[in-house]
Design a protein around this motif. Structure first.
Motif, mmCIF file in Angstrom:
data_model
loop_
_atom_site.group_PDB
_atom_site.id
_atom_site.type_symbol
_atom_site.label_atom_id
_atom_site.label_comp_id
_atom_site.label_asym_id
_atom_site.label_seq_id
_atom_site.Cartn_x
_atom_site.Cartn_y
_atom_site.Cartn_z
ATOM 1 N N ASP A 144 -1.411 4.485 0.907
ATOM 2 C CA ASP A 144 -2.217 4.966 -0.209
ATOM 3 C C ASP A 144 -3.703 4.707 0.070
ATOM 4 O OD1 ASP A 144 -3.079 5.746 -2.746
ATOM 5 O OD2 ASP A 144 -2.697 3.776 -3.626
ATOM 6 N N LEU A 145 -4.464 5.761 0.244
ATOM 7 C CA LEU A 145 -5.915 5.739 0.510
ATOM 8 C C LEU A 145 -6.230 5.169 1.902
ATOM 9 C CD1 LEU A 145 -7.238 4.751 -3.034
ATOM 10 C CD2 LEU A 145 -7.182 7.021 -1.978
ATOM 11 N N PRO A 146 -7.413 5.497 2.415
ATOM 12 C CA PRO A 146 -7.706 5.134 3.813
ATOM 13 C C PRO A 146 -7.586 3.631 4.083
ATOM 14 C CG PRO A 146 -9.333 6.697 2.992
ATOM 15 C CD PRO A 146 -8.484 6.312 1.820
ATOM 16 N N HIS A 147 -6.893 3.332 5.165
ATOM 17 C CA HIS A 147 -6.762 1.943 5.621
ATOM 18 C C HIS A 147 -8.089 1.506 6.233
ATOM 19 C CE1 HIS A 147 -5.341 -1.467 8.035
ATOM 20 N NE2 HIS A 147 -4.375 -1.545 7.151
ATOM 21 N N ILE A 148 -8.421 0.234 6.066
ATOM 22 C CA ILE A 148 -9.703 -0.268 6.567
ATOM 23 C C ILE A 148 -9.886 0.043 8.070
ATOM 24 C CG2 ILE A 148 -8.741 -2.608 6.881
ATOM 25 C CD1 ILE A 148 -12.393 -1.887 5.896
ATOM 26 N N ILE A 204 -11.515 3.379 8.720
ATOM 27 C CA ILE A 204 -12.856 3.626 8.179
ATOM 28 C C ILE A 204 -13.881 3.368 9.283
ATOM 29 C CG2 ILE A 204 -14.541 2.850 6.455
ATOM 30 C CD1 ILE A 204 -12.107 2.243 4.611
ATOM 31 N N ARG A 251 0.814 -1.227 0.000
ATOM 32 C CA ARG A 251 0.000 0.000 0.000
ATOM 33 C C ARG A 251 0.844 1.272 0.000
ATOM 34 N NH1 ARG A 251 -5.417 -0.687 1.854
ATOM 35 N NH2 ARG A 251 -5.681 1.564 1.959
#
Lengths: 240, 240
Positions: free
Chosen positions: B222-226, B229, B32
């Motif tokens: 890269d981009l929100p980690h689970i 969320i 990621r």
């Protein structure tokens, strides 16, 4: 510049470079011909994927960086198929919205790169018993957060979208269940892939790429292959 | 745009995405955070590598494609160290020229991307007995085409160049021989790496990158980690 293949998906894509993973197998297969670029996002469903697709594939990629990607695999559905009233319900996406989201992702990719081969991959089958032993979050209900039946509905939806859009699709849900003991042979925790399961994804993706004209037979090798280098005059191979 | 790490080298790099390979392990580790880009060319020595370095790293890479690479591994010497009068003599490069070629490659990379971390990797040790069982080409002399002593001289030369240039280096030749049964534990055919050997390269490269500030602790995901969320409001994580 080498062509690229992007792998866009959820955890089954994110972890595809594990030992024996389908991503590393692709990178190994195309070690002198294509770049395999990993864009897997663990836990993501198509609703979230659609929110980020422009950031995953930014427009800058088009400028000055040589050819558009040769192919993109789109591998979502395992999280969309979480049951809404179970412990991973926040990942659930209704099947009609899943279809619409997949269509939008395919359409985005085709608009950006009209020549790229978009390969859809359906979610794998689910081994519900194994899921109870490997819950992602605390499972107070004692019921699996995914069922094989639900995964099957999303797989069918994925295949339907591929048919509508005219793009190749790997029906992993059906393919895996053709083999006895698929639960243990192809899955590691009832959902994620074992080495055998990774092998199937690799082989199926290779087939779809080959059908679309992308294979070791058709792709140029980057720089002279050792077999083409004359032992009596090696530097000849490197003259431009 | 994710940072990139290029792997530039010979067959030990080209095959680094095999099962358990050091390239796939890097791609898995940084799944990621960084793109791992394979630029391995089987059979190549530094003389040939220098001939192609501008084509491997074309200037177009600089324009419009986001950040310069964060790191490049440079892993040559195993072919340079082929003995000149044996069956792979056409790959031989004298050790002084090897040093000069390595210097030129490092200098090229540093000039193109002043911020990139260049990591040199020395050739591995050689198991001469195993080489006789796995000759690359017909071996009429019945003598190994590489010796461990020669590989050691190139490893020392590689370390000397790293010292001169002030770049990190993995001394694979020494590191591997610190362990008993290195011949079988780390090599597959007396030259190429076994799974254990791949593991060592992976771990050593990870260490050098970390020393230079590149690690999972420092690289943005890269981009929100689970895990980031919110199950009660998932889309909040995707607002820009």
């Amino acid at each position: 510049m080498r062509p690229k293949i992007y792998l866009f998906g959820d955890s089954i894509t994110e972890e595809s470079f594990c030992d024996g993973g389908w991503g590393s197998s692709l990178a190994h297969q195309f070690s002198r011909t294509m770049d395999v670029v990993l864009r897997g996002y663990s836990g993501y469903n198509t609703r979230w994927a659609l929110k980020v697709v422009e950031r995953v594939f930014p427009a800058e990629l088009d400028s000055g960086v040589g050819p558009a990607p040769a192919a993109v695999t789109v591998f979502f559905g395992a999280n969309d198929a979480c049951l809404p009233d179970r412990c991973s319900g926040f990942q659930h996406v209704p099947v009609d919205e899943y279809k619409q989201n997949l269509r939008s992702i395919v359409s985005f990719l085709e608009k950006r790169w009209p020549e790229a081969i978009v390969v859809l991959i359906s979610p794998p089958p689910i081994d519900e018993n194994a899921r109870l032993l490997h819950p992602f979050i605390e499972n107070v209900l004692g019921l699996p957060e995914r069922t094989n039946e639900a995964a099957g509905a999303y797989a069918k939806a994925c295949i339907a979208v591929a048919g509508e859009c005219g793009v190749p699709v790997v029906d992993l849900w059906t393919k895996m269940q053709q083999f006895p003991d698929w639960q243990k042979a192809y899955l590691r925790d009832g959902l994620h892939l074992s080495e055998g399961g990774n092998r199937i994804v690799f082989e199926e993706v290779i087939k779809k790429l080959k059908d679309a004209g992308l294979s070791l037979e058709t792709l140029p090798v980057d720089l002279p292959h050792i077999a083409e280098i004359d032992p009596n005059d090696p530097l000849k191979a490197f003259q431009i």
